[in-house]
Design an enzyme around this catalytic site. Structure first.
Site, PDB file in Angstrom:
ATOM      1  N   ASP A  48      18.289   9.627   8.655  1.00 38.74           N
ATOM      2  CA  ASP A  48      17.946   8.800   9.822  1.00 38.74           C
ATOM      3  C   ASP A  48      19.103   8.808  10.811  1.00 38.74           C
ATOM      4  O   ASP A  48      20.240   9.055  10.429  1.00 38.74           O
ATOM      5  CB  ASP A  48      17.692   7.362   9.373  1.00 38.74           C
ATOM      6  CG  ASP A  48      16.233   7.100   9.086  1.00 38.74           C
ATOM      7  OD1 ASP A  48      15.443   8.045   9.180  1.00 38.74           O
ATOM      8  OD2 ASP A  48      15.900   5.954   8.759  1.00 38.74           O
ATOM      9  N   LYS A  70      14.911   8.122  14.219  1.00 38.83           N
ATOM     10  CA  LYS A  70      13.969   7.382  15.058  1.00 38.83           C
ATOM     11  C   LYS A  70      14.677   6.123  15.521  1.00 38.83           C
ATOM     12  O   LYS A  70      15.002   5.251  14.746  1.00 38.83           O
ATOM     13  CB  LYS A  70      12.694   7.037  14.302  1.00 38.83           C
ATOM     14  CG  LYS A  70      12.924   6.371  12.962  1.00 38.83           C
ATOM     15  CD  LYS A  70      11.652   5.829  12.411  1.00 38.83           C
ATOM     16  CE  LYS A  70      10.807   6.942  11.834  1.00 38.83           C
ATOM     17  NZ  LYS A  70       9.426   6.795  11.980  1.00 38.83           N
ATOM     18  N   MET A 182      18.038  -5.761  15.846  1.00 34.78           N
ATOM     19  CA  MET A 182      17.237  -5.208  16.944  1.00 34.78           C
ATOM     20  C   MET A 182      16.887  -6.279  17.982  1.00 34.78           C
ATOM     21  O   MET A 182      15.786  -6.293  18.520  1.00 34.78           O
ATOM     22  CB  MET A 182      15.928  -4.589  16.388  1.00 34.78           C
ATOM     23  CG  MET A 182      16.170  -3.435  15.449  1.00 34.78           C
ATOM     24  SD  MET A 182      14.690  -2.931  14.544  1.00 34.78           S
ATOM     25  CE  MET A 182      14.685  -4.077  13.169  1.00 34.78           C
TER      26      MET A 182
HETATM   27  N1  SAH Z   1      18.143  -0.846   7.227  1.00 37.44           N
HETATM   28  C1  SAH Z   1      19.165  -1.219   8.174  1.00 37.44           C
HETATM   29  C2  SAH Z   1      18.577  -1.827   9.424  1.00 37.44           C
HETATM   30  C3  SAH Z   1      17.676  -0.874  10.189  1.00 37.44           C
HETATM   31  S1  SAH Z   1      17.065  -1.556  11.663  1.00 37.44           S
HETATM   32  C4  SAH Z   1      20.164  -2.164   7.507  1.00 37.44           C
HETATM   33  O1  SAH Z   1      19.913  -2.642   6.406  1.00 37.44           O
HETATM   34  O2  SAH Z   1      21.215  -2.393   8.098  1.00 37.44           O
HETATM   35  C5  SAH Z   1      18.293  -1.007  12.819  1.00 37.44           C
HETATM   36  C6  SAH Z   1      19.075  -2.190  13.313  1.00 37.44           C
HETATM   37  O3  SAH Z   1      20.115  -2.536  12.396  1.00 37.44           O
HETATM   38  C7  SAH Z   1      19.803  -1.941  14.612  1.00 37.44           C
HETATM   39  O4  SAH Z   1      18.948  -2.040  15.735  1.00 37.44           O
HETATM   40  C8  SAH Z   1      20.808  -3.062  14.575  1.00 37.44           C
HETATM   41  O5  SAH Z   1      20.207  -4.309  14.848  1.00 37.44           O
HETATM   42  C9  SAH Z   1      21.197  -3.051  13.118  1.00 37.44           C
HETATM   43  N2  SAH Z   1      22.382  -2.218  12.879  1.00 37.44           N
HETATM   44  C10 SAH Z   1      22.450  -1.158  12.076  1.00 37.44           C
HETATM   45  N3  SAH Z   1      23.710  -0.646  12.068  1.00 37.44           N
HETATM   46  C11 SAH Z   1      24.441  -1.415  12.902  1.00 37.44           C
HETATM   47  C12 SAH Z   1      25.808  -1.419  13.309  1.00 37.44           C
HETATM   48  N4  SAH Z   1      26.691  -0.520  12.860  1.00 37.44           N
HETATM   49  N5  SAH Z   1      26.220  -2.384  14.172  1.00 37.44           N
HETATM   50  C13 SAH Z   1      25.366  -3.315  14.631  1.00 37.44           C
HETATM   51  N6  SAH Z   1      24.066  -3.360  14.270  1.00 37.44           N
HETATM   52  C14 SAH Z   1      23.604  -2.429  13.413  1.00 37.44           C
END
Ligand code: SAH
Length: 261
Positions: A48, A70, A182
């Site tokens: 991803d 995505k 998000m």
């Molecule tokens: N499965 C992932 C989340 C996926 S949804 C998890 O458990 O972290 C994607 C969202 O995760 C992004 O839009 C943001 O809100 C958050 N996110 C992921 N990585 C990030 C990062 N390094 N810094 C800030 N937000 C992050």
């Protein structure tokens, strides 16, 4: 009596399998040991776009790496295509590592993939990862729970709209830390709904973009000021709302003072 050949025995006869792996929030060192090990056994790696490419150092050089990124609103590989691809590879006997940002079961569609793979009779296992909602605030010195400040935390998506929209006015009254994934693009409406639900505009809040990475940016503000503070922030970002956001930077500050002493 001979055992009837069944579906189960067919799928355990070869090594074909899918690992749904959480690659952590950004910093490639936040990958688990188990994720690194199974990645090293994979023939095919599906990545991803939030996954740090540094983690691919654990894959075999001969592994086939397929980018299936995505990101909200951008061109992406359709979910159905990804699921079919994993099924096809596993049925041919390949070990597939499906790498997802953070934890695969937290806003990662990992649950859907698990169900699709099971329905197709493909062996599948999950390797949990460190979710952004915990690690990203932590990197700024914000614990999502803290004795005396927050007895719990709620992970919620700010992306959903319409019928799927979280009940922000109810969340305003829960007394727990709100960790919003998000949420940056819709922060003005979220902030307004939370205040309409009774959460004070003075409630501490933090915004963090690219948390745990060298390019991380953050702002510590209040619920009322969030929309203005978020203006030049983009994806991927986490928003933390609650008293714990007050603790941001305190760890860093304490460290600086300790070094100065
Ligand atoms: N499965 C992932 C989340 C996926 S949804 C998890 O458990 O972290 C994607 C969202 O995760 C992004 O839009 C943001 O809100 C958050 N996110 C992921 N990585 C990030 C990062 N390094 N810094 C800030 N937000 C992050």
């Amino acid at each position: 009596m001979r055992n009837k050949p069944n579906h189960e025995s067919r799928i355990t006869n070869h090594r074909g399998k899918v690992w749904l792996i959480g690659a952590g929030p950004g910093d490639p060192e936040l990958l688990t040991l188990k994720a690194a090990r199974v990645l090293g056994e994979a023939d095919v790696v599906l990545v991803d776009d939030l996954v740090h490419r540094g983690v691919l150092a654990h894959a075999q050089p001969r592994a086939r790496v397929i980018e299936v990124g995505k990101r909200g609103g951008c061109k992406s590989t359709p979910q159905g295509f990804i699921e079919k691809l994993m099924v096809r590879c596993a049925r041919r006997g390949a070990v597939v590592a499906r790498l997802k940002g953070g934890d695969p079961f937290v806003f990662g569609r990992g649950g859907e993939e698990l169900l699709a793979l099971r329905a197709a009779g493909v062996a599948v296992e999950v390797v949990s990862g460190i979710t952004a909602g915990i690690a990203v605030p932590a990197a700024l010195g914000i614990p999502v729970t803290h004795r005396g400040l927050a007895r719990g935390a709620i992970f919620v998506t700010g992306h959903a709209a319409g019928d799927d929209e979280p009940d922000w006015e109810q969340l305003a009254r829960c007394g727990l830390t709100l960790v919003i994934y998000m949420g940056i693009a819709r922060i003005a409406s979220i902030s307004a709904c939370l205040q309409a639900g009774g959460l004070s505009g003075n409630t501490p809040a933090a915004l963090i973009q690219n948390g745990t990475l060298p390019e991380a940016r953050s702002a510590v503000t209040t619920l009322a000021e969030l929309p203005a503070a978020a203006r030049d922030f983009g994806s991927p970002g986490i928003v933390v709302i609650g008293e714990v956001a007050r603790l941001a930077g305190l760890a860093r500050e304490a460290l600086r003072l300790a070094h100065a002493a």
